[in-house]
Scaffold this motif. Structure first.
Motif, PDB file in Angstrom:
ATOM      1  N   ALA A  60       0.825  -1.204   0.000  1.00  0.00           N
ATOM      2  CA  ALA A  60       0.000   0.000   0.000  1.00  0.00           C
ATOM      3  C   ALA A  60       0.860   1.256   0.000  1.00  0.00           C
ATOM      4  O   ALA A  60       0.341   2.360   0.192  1.00  0.00           O
ATOM      5  N   GLY A  61       2.139   1.104  -0.228  1.00  0.00           N
ATOM      6  CA  GLY A  61       3.038   2.253  -0.277  1.00  0.00           C
ATOM      7  C   GLY A  61       3.235   2.756  -1.688  1.00  0.00           C
ATOM      8  O   GLY A  61       2.589   2.284  -2.636  1.00  0.00           O
ATOM      9  N   GLY A  62       4.141   3.699  -1.843  1.00  0.00           N
ATOM     10  CA  GLY A  62       4.359   4.316  -3.150  1.00  0.00           C
ATOM     11  C   GLY A  62       4.839   3.335  -4.201  1.00  0.00           C
ATOM     12  O   GLY A  62       4.124   3.028  -5.162  1.00  0.00           O
ATOM     13  N   VAL A  63       6.055   2.810  -4.041  1.00  0.00           N
ATOM     14  CA  VAL A  63       6.594   1.848  -5.003  1.00  0.00           C
ATOM     15  C   VAL A  63       5.836   0.534  -4.939  1.00  0.00           C
ATOM     16  O   VAL A  63       5.509  -0.079  -5.959  1.00  0.00           O
ATOM     17  N   GLY A  64       5.529   0.085  -3.722  1.00  0.00           N
ATOM     18  CA  GLY A  64       4.878  -1.207  -3.555  1.00  0.00           C
ATOM     19  C   GLY A  64       3.532  -1.305  -4.247  1.00  0.00           C
ATOM     20  O   GLY A  64       3.195  -2.342  -4.829  1.00  0.00           O
TER      21      GLY A  64
END
Length: 308
Positions: free
Chosen positions: A152-156
């Motif tokens: 749920a992160g930027g890159v992920g």
């Protein structure tokens, strides 16, 4: 115009009134619609990236920009005033956290047409990094078991979606609201990393995309199959430790590449979406960076200069 600057490493970024820049030969002037924040901005501010991206002070923060061309420098061809564009600026130059930014014309790509222009800035580094990890380093293909940390992160969040389009079996870690987000983005399995070691719940993983680092890197080796690959995004991994266990570990150093950027920006008109955490005004950039540093962001935090 307003710009968010630091006068030295370790400074708290502040908003200053500065002269509007002018494009030189081979450059264009872009009226900034969106400027995405990244962990790299924090590292540059702290001075951690000086050996890779030395800067000159005062330094205007930001690499990820979307906006509209307002002026063309000499020798610029193929672009017109009024074109909506996206670019990733050289980190040593910065300049995205401002009302206007000068951008080399050869780094521009056409903005997507199906999403708001400000939102496209959120893909410039994060999506391109994910694509580099998924296709250029890991060469992920159908049927592989792929673990992506912080889905749920930027890159992920981008890596999760991209791996799904390649028909991999995607497992991700998340917590709190991120659990629902990761499911919504299409993860086959979502593990709550606050409920206990993820290593006790997984085995025989072909590829791990580590966007967290630290202890997560070492634990990731416990779930990789023999011959599996760990792609480390935040910091160089311990390659010797991985090799001793019959695995590979590679560091992803992301450099701007307009061809790669054009590929991922084009995906935004398809099945890949930018996960937006929040938008803030340019004056709120210091708070945005504090929020990013605290690890609260689910997706991208984007600054929107409120130009008249």
């Amino acid at each position: 115009m307003r710009a968010v600057q630091i006068a030295r490493y370790g400074d708290t970024p502040t908003v200053h009134d500065v002269e509007q820049p002018f494009p030189g030969p081979g450059e264009v002037l872009v009226r900034v619609t969106g400027a995405a924040t990244n962990p790299l901005d924090l590292k540059i501010t702290a001075g951690y990236m000086h050996d890779f991206f030395p800067v000159q002070f005062p330094y205007t923060l930001g690499t990820d920009v979307s906006g509209t061309i307002t002026a063309l420098g000499d020798t610029v061809h193929g672009w017109n005033v009024g074109d909506p564009v996206v670019a990733r600026l050289d980190p040593s130059d910065g300049g995205a956290y401002a009302e206007f930014a000068v951008v080399p014309a050869d780094q521009l790509v056409h903005a997507p047409t199906s999403i708001p222009l400000f939102l496209a800035a959120g893909a410039a580094t994060a999506a391109a990094t994910a694509w580099q990890a998924i296709t250029e380093i890991a060469d992920i293909h159908a049927g592989q078991r792929v673990l992506i940390h912080a889905g749920a992160g930027g890159v992920g969040s981008f890596a999760l979606q991209m791996a799904r389009t390649l028909h991999a079996h995607v497992i991700t870690t998340a917590s709190g609201p991120g659990l629902h987000i990761a499911h919504d983005l299409g993860a086959d399995e979502v593990i709550d990393h606050t409920s206990g070691p993820f290593g006790s719940q997984l085995a025989d993983i072909d590829v791990v995309i580590d966007t967290v680092g630290g202890a997560v890197e070492e634990q990731s080796l416990d779930v990789l199959r023999h011959g599996g690959l760990l792609v480390a995004v935040p910091m160089p991994p311990d390659t010797d430790r991985a090799s001793a266990r019959g695995m590979r570990a590679e560091f992803l150093f992301h450099a701007s590449d307009p061809q790669r950027l054009a590929t991922v920006i084009g995906m935004l008109d398809g099945d890949i979406r930018v996960l937006l955490d929040q938008t803030l005004d340019l004056d709120e950039a210091p708070q945005a960076l504090q929020y990013l540093a605290a690890g609260h962001a689910k997706g991208k935090v984007i600054l929107i200069p409120q130009t008249p």
